[in-house]
Scaffold this motif. Structure first.
Motif, PDB file in Angstrom:
ATOM      1  N   GLN C  47       0.845  -1.202   0.000  1.00 23.42           N
ATOM      2  CA  GLN C  47       0.000   0.000   0.000  1.00 23.42           C
ATOM      3  C   GLN C  47       0.880   1.252   0.000  1.00 23.42           C
ATOM      4  O   GLN C  47       2.081   1.182   0.267  1.00 23.42           O
ATOM      5  CB  GLN C  47      -0.907   0.009   1.220  1.00 23.42           C
ATOM      6  CG  GLN C  47      -2.125  -0.898   1.088  1.00 23.42           C
ATOM      7  CD  GLN C  47      -3.098  -0.646   2.221  1.00 23.42           C
ATOM      8  OE1 GLN C  47      -2.739  -0.776   3.390  1.00 23.42           O
ATOM      9  NE2 GLN C  47      -4.326  -0.308   1.885  1.00 23.42           N
ATOM     10  N   LYS C 104      -4.872  -1.352  -2.808  1.00 25.14           N
ATOM     11  CA  LYS C 104      -4.773  -2.772  -2.486  1.00 25.14           C
ATOM     12  C   LYS C 104      -3.312  -3.168  -2.548  1.00 25.14           C
ATOM     13  O   LYS C 104      -2.633  -2.928  -3.543  1.00 25.14           O
ATOM     14  CB  LYS C 104      -5.570  -3.575  -3.506  1.00 25.14           C
ATOM     15  CG  LYS C 104      -7.045  -3.202  -3.520  1.00 25.14           C
ATOM     16  CD  LYS C 104      -7.922  -4.397  -3.726  1.00 25.14           C
ATOM     17  CE  LYS C 104      -9.398  -4.070  -3.491  1.00 25.14           C
ATOM     18  NZ  LYS C 104      -9.801  -2.672  -3.685  1.00 25.14           N
ATOM     19  N   SER C 107      -1.796  -9.235  -1.065  1.00 23.41           N
ATOM     20  CA  SER C 107      -2.659  -9.878  -0.093  1.00 23.41           C
ATOM     21  C   SER C 107      -1.919 -11.034   0.582  1.00 23.41           C
ATOM     22  O   SER C 107      -1.757 -12.104   0.010  1.00 23.41           O
ATOM     23  CB  SER C 107      -3.916 -10.393  -0.795  1.00 23.41           C
ATOM     24  OG  SER C 107      -4.691 -11.068   0.154  1.00 23.41           O
ATOM     25  N   ASP C 262      -7.937   0.384  -6.928  1.00 19.93           N
ATOM     26  CA  ASP C 262      -7.967  -1.009  -7.382  1.00 19.93           C
ATOM     27  C   ASP C 262      -6.582  -1.634  -7.322  1.00 19.93           C
ATOM     28  O   ASP C 262      -6.429  -2.848  -7.376  1.00 19.93           O
ATOM     29  CB  ASP C 262      -8.498  -1.071  -8.816  1.00 19.93           C
ATOM     30  CG  ASP C 262      -9.862  -0.411  -8.948  1.00 19.93           C
ATOM     31  OD1 ASP C 262     -10.750  -0.762  -8.165  1.00 19.93           O
ATOM     32  OD2 ASP C 262     -10.026   0.470  -9.810  1.00 19.93           O
TER      33      ASP C 262
END
Lengths: 252, 344, 278
Positions: C47, C104, C107, C262
């Motif tokens: 991020q 984003k 992850s 996004d």
């Protein structure tokens, strides 16, 4: 904080851009809180022979003597600001470059023309490194203030690289082309907040051209409004002849 | 009361009574067949029959330049987020521009929300004005399905000769009517006149381009590698007029400006355009939409493709401003026609 | 015109304190920053934040420290423009404005239990360091870890001491390469892509995480695909000029995607057909 020493100089020009400083009015007092003006021929008689922090230079280079003088000036200052169309893009003086130098000297000076040496008109950055550009004929005071603040902080100032149309639309002016007037706005660099058009005049292109003009597209524009190529060329040459000199130098 | 009636003679009373209390803006002539929304004190300067104004009423919802933040560097760097706004009545908004305002509402209320926009929007009362006929040949409001009123206003005026039929859509609209006391009841005969006009209008307004509304999205989806964009690349002069006059374009740039005391300053945003050189440039110097044709395609896709996926709505309102103002004669309807021809 | 103060405006930065700075190369400087009240940034690796120098402007900068480091975070900033130039003049004790974290990131939940191949070119190490340190701090939750680093010359290398630490670990494999060596350089010379074929990996359970200059992606991704790593297991972080961070201003838009909301991290399958993404 010690106030930086600022000096104004001029080369071939009408000195009108320097006059804009004197015209600043109350704003000038705020500016003078931030800088110490050590030389400014138009408004004070003092001269300064030592080094200084910022040189604000109006005018274009048109003689060998001027070439030497600007080189020496550059050595004496930390920051050099090209001030006004003549200094940044050659400006009106550049029109001379469309003619044979001897012929143009004859026209201007008559039979003794040989005594008046001249070279092709060049903007300052053709000779020396320029740190900041303040475009315009004359300069636009809000932009002068912006550049001064950037120079004092030692931060870069980027002249917008989009056309005057952008600022003109934001000001919601009726397009000059709707009025049947040929305007240089579409290819001229913004930064003046479409000052001229806001006041009923057209854009003469005094801030120089955008970096990536679309010549092919310009033809469509001319066709739409029934404008001849010569008419556009004449308008363009008023301020931007030196651009051709630059293109030539790039090719070399 | 759903519908009210205003005799044309009373329009001036309506506007001047409102103007005594708050700012009223309405379309006025700028000469050379051009119009703009300006502040008015009464109805004398208002032009009811006008082509879309140079700038859409967007300028009241998202001003060309607006302060986001004010700060003071001297007192341990204090700062405050602010919105500059003002109560006003926006009179005479065509259905295309009502659609434009709805687009902006959607874009700015999507999370993360933009409170500068959302706070300001609720200070503005909107009075719509119906187009009984086409404004000019640039409009494509029928194609975009924006030629009939479809909400997004407090009051909606339809000019029926000697009088206006006024649709009262909100409580705020009703308050404007109560406050000015110049409206009358609309009876059945008035409503019949309205219905007759609408019927006639259905005959006038036809799809301006030979394509079904629903087919627009697939058309653009198929046109990723179209030669039409190369053609626009040759023609576009990147003056950004198309985006600056667009009622649904909302890109902006953010800049800091310090006052000459070098203590007080503000951060403000200003309209920016994807057509401008350097809009998609990164610090390393690489520009991601270097060609003007790519930028034009991006503009079209932001109207006909991307918002469909995101908001199920076209962001083209059919107002025709981009074509009217284009320096290089790039015409939205022609672009769509070229895409259709190419794919046929 | 009335001016109203907005509470919790998305545009209002939090005044934050620079705790420590460290000059890394001629053009890069590391800043350790604390949010007001010692609050954690609570970011995901990958991020970014918007950093303000009031009176100068705001710039998007990716967070370089791992979220496992609490109480403060680190930014490694290259001097390339007006804002970063002004940032470089700031020292410990000075204040900056911080908005975010935005977008984003990588992850970590999806990466857990899998083998990881990190490929960082040039400044790409800056956001990747956040993930690498997170993985190292939670080492047993991941499979094998391979790190490939590349830059122009040895003196452009960032985080040297930390890279040495990674190199010493028995649970991390690390390889460096430079385009142009100097006499003291003992590592590889050549493009970073040349290091990929030699790596032994299980494509089904390997995630390739790639960050670098725009030109690098196409070549590295080609090599990873040649290794049979599935498209959705290739993660990239794209550089764009995120001006507002809120998916509004339009500057960072790639087709229908806003890089700031996004992205900036995307899986390759999501962007491979987007024109102008890579």
């Amino acid at each position: 904080m010690k106030k930086p020493k600022v000096a104004f100089f001029d080369f071939a020009c009408c000195e009108g851009c320097q006059l804009q400083i004197a015209n600043m009015g109350e704003l000038l007092l705020d500016v003078l809180h931030l800088i110490e003006v050590v030389e400014f021929r138009e408004v004070m008689s003092e001269k300064w022979d030592k080094d200084f922090d910022i040189a604000i230079v109006e005018g274009s280079i048109t003689t060998e003597h001027a070439v030497e003088r600007i080189k020496k000036l550059r050595e004496r200052c930390k920051v050099l600001i090209a001030y006004g169309a003549c200094a940044t893009i050659g400006g009106i003086n550049g029109m001379k470059n469309n003619f044979d130098l001897d012929k143009i000297r004859q026209t201007v000076y008559g039979k003794d023309y040989k005594y008046f040496a001249t070279i092709k008109t060049q903007p300052l950055d053709a000779i020396v490194k320029v740190d900041y550009y303040i475009n315009g004929c004359p300069v636009y005071i809000p932009e002068v203030v912006k550049v001064l603040k950037a120079a004092l902080a030692g931060l870069p100032y980027a002249v917008p690289d989009y056309s005057v149309c952008v600022e003109c639309k934001l000001a919601e002016n009726v397009c000059m082309y709707e009025k049947g007037v040929t305007c240089m706005g579409p290819i001229t660099r913004a930064g003046c907040n479409s000052w001229c058009i806001n006041n009923g005049n057209l854009c003469y292109g005094c801030r120089g051209m955008v970096s990536n003009p679309n010549q092919n597209g310009a033809k469509d524009v001319m066709e739409k409004y029934h404008i001849s190529v010569d008419a556009i060329k004449n308008k363009m040459d008023m301020y931007n002849t030196c651009r051709e000199l630059k293109d030539e130098q790039k090719k070399r | 009361m759903q519908y009210a009636l205003l005799k044309k003679d009373h329009l001036n009373d309506f506007i001047s009574k409102l103007a005594q209390e708050q700012k009223v803006v309405a379309p006025v002539s700028r000469g050379f067949g051009q119009f703009s929304f300006e502040e008015v004190a009464d109805a004398s300067r208002i032009i009811l029959k006008h082509i879309p104004t140079i700038l859409p009423p967007k300028k009241y919802f998202m001003p060309q330049e607006e302060t986001l933040l004010e700060y003071n560097l001297s007192e341990g760097q204090s700062m405050e987020a602010v919105v500059e706004c003002q109560k006003m009545v926006l009179f005479g908004v065509h259905t295309c521009d009502l659609a434009g305002i709805q687009c902006l509402n959607i874009a700015f209320s999507e999370r993360p929300k933009d409170f500068n926009y959302l706070i300001r929007k609720n200070k503005i009362a909107i009075v719509g004005l119906e187009c009984n006929d086409y404004c000019d040949e640039y409009a494509s409001c029928s194609l975009m399905d924006n030629h009939f009123p479809n909400g997004g206003y407090d009051l909606f005026f339809t000019d029926l000769g000697d009088f206006f039929i006024v649709h009262v859509n909100t409580q705020l609209g009703d308050e404007l009517i109560e406050k000015t006391k110049v409206f009358e009841r609309a009876d059945k005969s008035h409503m019949d006149t309205l219905a007759k006009m609408r019927e006639k209008k259905r005959g006038i307004f036809k799809n301006e381009v030979d394509i079904d509304h629903q087919e627009l999205e697939p058309l653009f989806k198929k046109s990723q590698n179209s030669k039409v964009w190369d053609e626009l690349n040759k023609r576009c002069v990147a003056c950004a007029n198309c985006t600056n006059v667009c009622p649904s374009c909302y890109c902006f740039d953010v800049t800091d400006e310090l006052q000459l005391d070098l203590k007080h300053g503000k951060r403000y945003r200003r309209w920016d355009s994807c057509q401008n050189e350097g809009f998609a440039k990164v610090s390393g110097g690489e520009s991601f939409r270097e060609k003007r044709g790519e930028r034009q395609k991006h503009r079209y896709y932001r109207k006909f493709l991307y918002p469909m996926a995101k908001f199920a709505r076209f962001f083209c309102t059919g107002c025709g401003r981009c074509s009217r103002t284009c320096m290089a004669k790039i015409n939205l309807k022609e672009t769509i026609r070229s895409l259709i021809t190419e794919k046929a | 015109m009335k001016k109203i103060a907005i509470r919790d405006s998305e545009y209002e930065p939090k005044k934050s304190r620079i705790l420590r700075t460290k000059r890394m190369t001629a053009t890069e400087k590391l800043f350790e920053i604390a949010l007001p009240g010692g609050k954690s940034l609570d970011h995901e690796p990958g991020q970014f934040v918007e950093v303000s120098v009031f009176g100068v402007g705001e710039a998007p900068i990716s967070v370089s420290s791992s979220p496992t480091k609490r109480g403060s975070f680190e930014l490694c900033i290259r001097k390339v423009g007006r804002v970063t130039e002004a940032l470089h003049r700031l020292e410990a004790g000075d204040d900056v404005g911080i908005r975010g974290p935005f977008g984003k990131g990588f992850s970590v939940r999806i990466l857990e239990g899998n083998d990881l191949l990190f490929v960082a070119g040039g400044l790409g190490i800056v956001p990747l360091r956040s993930l690498i340190n997170y993985v190292i701090d939670n080492r047993r939750d991941f499979g094998t870890v391979n790190i490939l680093l590349g830059c122009k010359t040895p003196k452009d290398m960032l985080f040297n001491e930390e890279v040495d630490e990674w190199n010493k670990r028995l649970d991390v494999k690390l390889n460096c390469t430079v385009d142009k060596a100097d006499p003291a350089w003992k590592g590889n010379v050549g493009l970073i892509t040349s290091l990929i074929p030699g790596i032994n990996l299980d494509p089904d359970r390997t995630f390739g995480v790639v960050v670098g200059p725009p030109i690098m992606y196409r070549f590295v991704i080609k090599e990873l695909l040649a290794k049979k790593i599935p498209e959705r297991q290739i993660l990239v972080s794209l550089e764009r000029h995120m001006k507002c961070g809120l998916g509004k201003c339009g500057h960072c838009q790639i087709e229908n995607l806003y890089c700031c909301q996004d992205g900036p991290v995307f899986t390759y399958d999501k962007i491979k057909n987007l024109k102008g993404a890579l």
